[in-house]
Scaffold this motif. Structure first.
Motif, short mmCIF file in Angstrom:
data_model
loop_
_atom_site.label_atom_id
_atom_site.label_comp_id
_atom_site.label_asym_id
_atom_site.label_seq_id
_atom_site.Cartn_x
_atom_site.Cartn_y
_atom_site.Cartn_z
N LEU A 1 0.92 -1.27 0.01
CA LEU A 1 0.00 0.03 0.06
C LEU A 1 0.78 1.24 0.18
O LEU A 1 0.25 2.28 -0.14
CB LEU A 1 -0.91 0.20 1.42
CG LEU A 1 -1.81 -1.06 1.41
CD1 LEU A 1 -2.52 -1.20 2.61
CD2 LEU A 1 -2.96 -1.04 0.23
N PHE A 2 2.06 1.07 0.04
CA PHE A 2 3.14 2.42 0.02
C PHE A 2 4.18 2.35 -0.92
O PHE A 2 4.46 1.43 -1.40
CB PHE A 2 3.92 2.03 1.53
CG PHE A 2 4.77 2.92 1.74
CD1 PHE A 2 4.62 4.42 2.15
CD2 PHE A 2 6.41 2.93 1.47
CE1 PHE A 2 5.65 5.32 2.43
CE2 PHE A 2 7.33 3.90 1.47
CZ PHE A 2 6.94 5.06 2.17
N ILE A 3 4.07 3.66 -1.35
CA ILE A 3 4.89 3.85 -2.66
C ILE A 3 6.08 4.93 -2.26
O ILE A 3 5.58 6.10 -2.03
CB ILE A 3 4.03 4.20 -3.79
CG1 ILE A 3 3.16 2.96 -4.35
CG2 ILE A 3 4.96 4.62 -5.25
CD1 ILE A 3 2.05 3.49 -5.31
N ASN A 4 7.13 4.73 -2.41
CA ASN A 4 8.20 5.82 -2.45
C ASN A 4 9.20 5.67 -3.61
O ASN A 4 9.89 4.81 -3.46
CB ASN A 4 9.09 5.71 -0.97
CG ASN A 4 10.02 6.82 -0.96
OD1 ASN A 4 10.15 7.71 -1.73
ND2 ASN A 4 10.79 6.55 0.18
N THR A 5 8.90 6.60 -4.63
CA THR A 5 9.80 6.15 -5.71
C THR A 5 9.93 7.60 -6.50
O THR A 5 9.47 8.48 -6.18
CB THR A 5 8.58 5.38 -6.88
OG1 THR A 5 9.47 5.20 -8.15
CG2 THR A 5 7.45 6.09 -7.08
N ASP A 6 11.03 7.19 -7.24
CA ASP A 6 11.32 8.47 -8.18
C ASP A 6 11.23 8.27 -9.54
O ASP A 6 11.62 8.97 -10.54
CB ASP A 6 12.96 8.62 -8.15
CG ASP A 6 13.18 9.29 -6.61
OD1 ASP A 6 12.50 10.08 -6.18
OD2 ASP A 6 14.27 8.94 -6.11
N ARG B 1 5.94 19.03 -4.20
CA ARG B 1 6.48 19.90 -5.25
C ARG B 1 7.51 19.02 -6.06
O ARG B 1 7.72 19.37 -7.00
CB ARG B 1 7.48 20.98 -4.67
CG ARG B 1 6.74 22.10 -3.83
CD ARG B 1 7.53 23.20 -3.54
NE ARG B 1 6.67 24.14 -2.63
CZ ARG B 1 6.63 24.20 -1.42
NH1 ARG B 1 7.23 23.25 -0.86
NH2 ARG B 1 6.13 24.94 -0.84
N GLU B 2 8.13 18.16 -5.29
CA GLU B 2 9.19 17.32 -5.87
C GLU B 2 8.43 16.11 -6.77
O GLU B 2 8.77 15.69 -7.85
CB GLU B 2 10.03 16.77 -5.10
CG GLU B 2 11.40 15.91 -5.55
CD GLU B 2 11.91 15.36 -4.42
OE1 GLU B 2 12.48 14.12 -4.61
OE2 GLU B 2 12.00 15.58 -3.08
#
Ligand SMILES: C[S@@+](CC[C@H](N)C(=O)[O-])C[C@H]1O[C@@H](n2cnc3c(N)ncnc32)[C@H](O)[C@@H]1O
Length: 211
Positions: A19-24, A96-97
């Motif tokens: 359920l968690f997303i930390n991506t570039d 913002r990013e």
């Protein structure tokens, strides 16, 4: 202070959680959700109450919550898991990013920004999230006919944001000549909203549609 002992830890989230997303990189949202239902974004979801209730109410849509507040993220993921909600995901990061990375033009059907940090001191006004470039970005990411909804109890911030919103050629104020409305009953109430209502604050709601 509320307890954190039963919440999933941030380390567990970072080491991989559905359920968690930390991506570039931009996720392929239909693959993430397993369907191509309309995609809706809440920026700055806080404790996640609004996002979770809306996801439960609107099963035919997919929801992304974006915030960098660790405790709120841990609470929200824990609750989404307990309630077995499949149509919402929590994304980590500074809007913002991350917003320009996470979504492509025309991909979002609705965007909600509820009670963004008001930064009331004059020397901090430049830290406010709602600025012309950000409004342009959000407008670009909306599909035609999509909506951007904002709420604040900070009148100077409301008056600042309405100028940028009215000046954005891609957007049109849904309430016509009326710049703000002061009640909103078609979506759940946020934590801050309930607090402000209990304390008799005037709330400035606006909704703009993408032309
Ligand atoms: C005043 S709280 C409002 C929380 C919630 N929307 C509510 O109404 O109860 C503002 C929230 O926005 C988040 N926030 C502030 N700036 C942000 C940014 N640049 N990117 C992502 N989240 C942000 C904060 O972490 C916080 O959770």
């Amino acid at each position: 202070m509320s307890s954190t002992k039963n919440l999933i830890s941030f380390d567990e989230l970072e080491s991989g959680h559905p359920l968690f997303i930390n991506t570039d990189e931009r996720p392929d949202w239909p693959s993430v959700f397993g369907n191509d239902h309309p995609l809706k974004l809440e920026i700055g979801f806080g404790n996640g109450r609004f996002l979770i209730e809306l996801a439960l109410q609107r099963q035919e849509s997919n929801f992304i919550g974006l915030d960098f507040y660790h405790k709120g993220i841990r609470k929200s993921v824990t609750r989404l898991g307990k309630l077995m909600i499949n149509n919402a995901r929590i994304c980590y990061g500074d809007a913002r990013e991350k917003v320009p990375i996470l979504f492509q033009a025309g991909e979002l059907s609705e965007i909600f920004i509820n009670f963004p940090d008001p930064w009331p001191k004059k020397r901090h006004i430049k830290r406010r999230l709602i600025k012309p470039d950000f409004v342009r970005l959000l407008a670009t990411l909306l599909e035609s006919g999509g909506s951007l909804h904002l709420a604040t109890d900070c009148e100077p911030y409301a008056r600042e944001m309405i100028v940028y919103l009215e000046e954005e050629p891609l957007l049109k104020n849904k309430s016509g000549e009326t710049q703000f409305f002061h009640e909103r009953d078609d979506v759940p109430k946020t934590k801050y909203e309930n607090y402000f209502i209990r304390n008799g604050h005037t709330i400035y709601y606006t909704s703009f549609t993408k032309k």
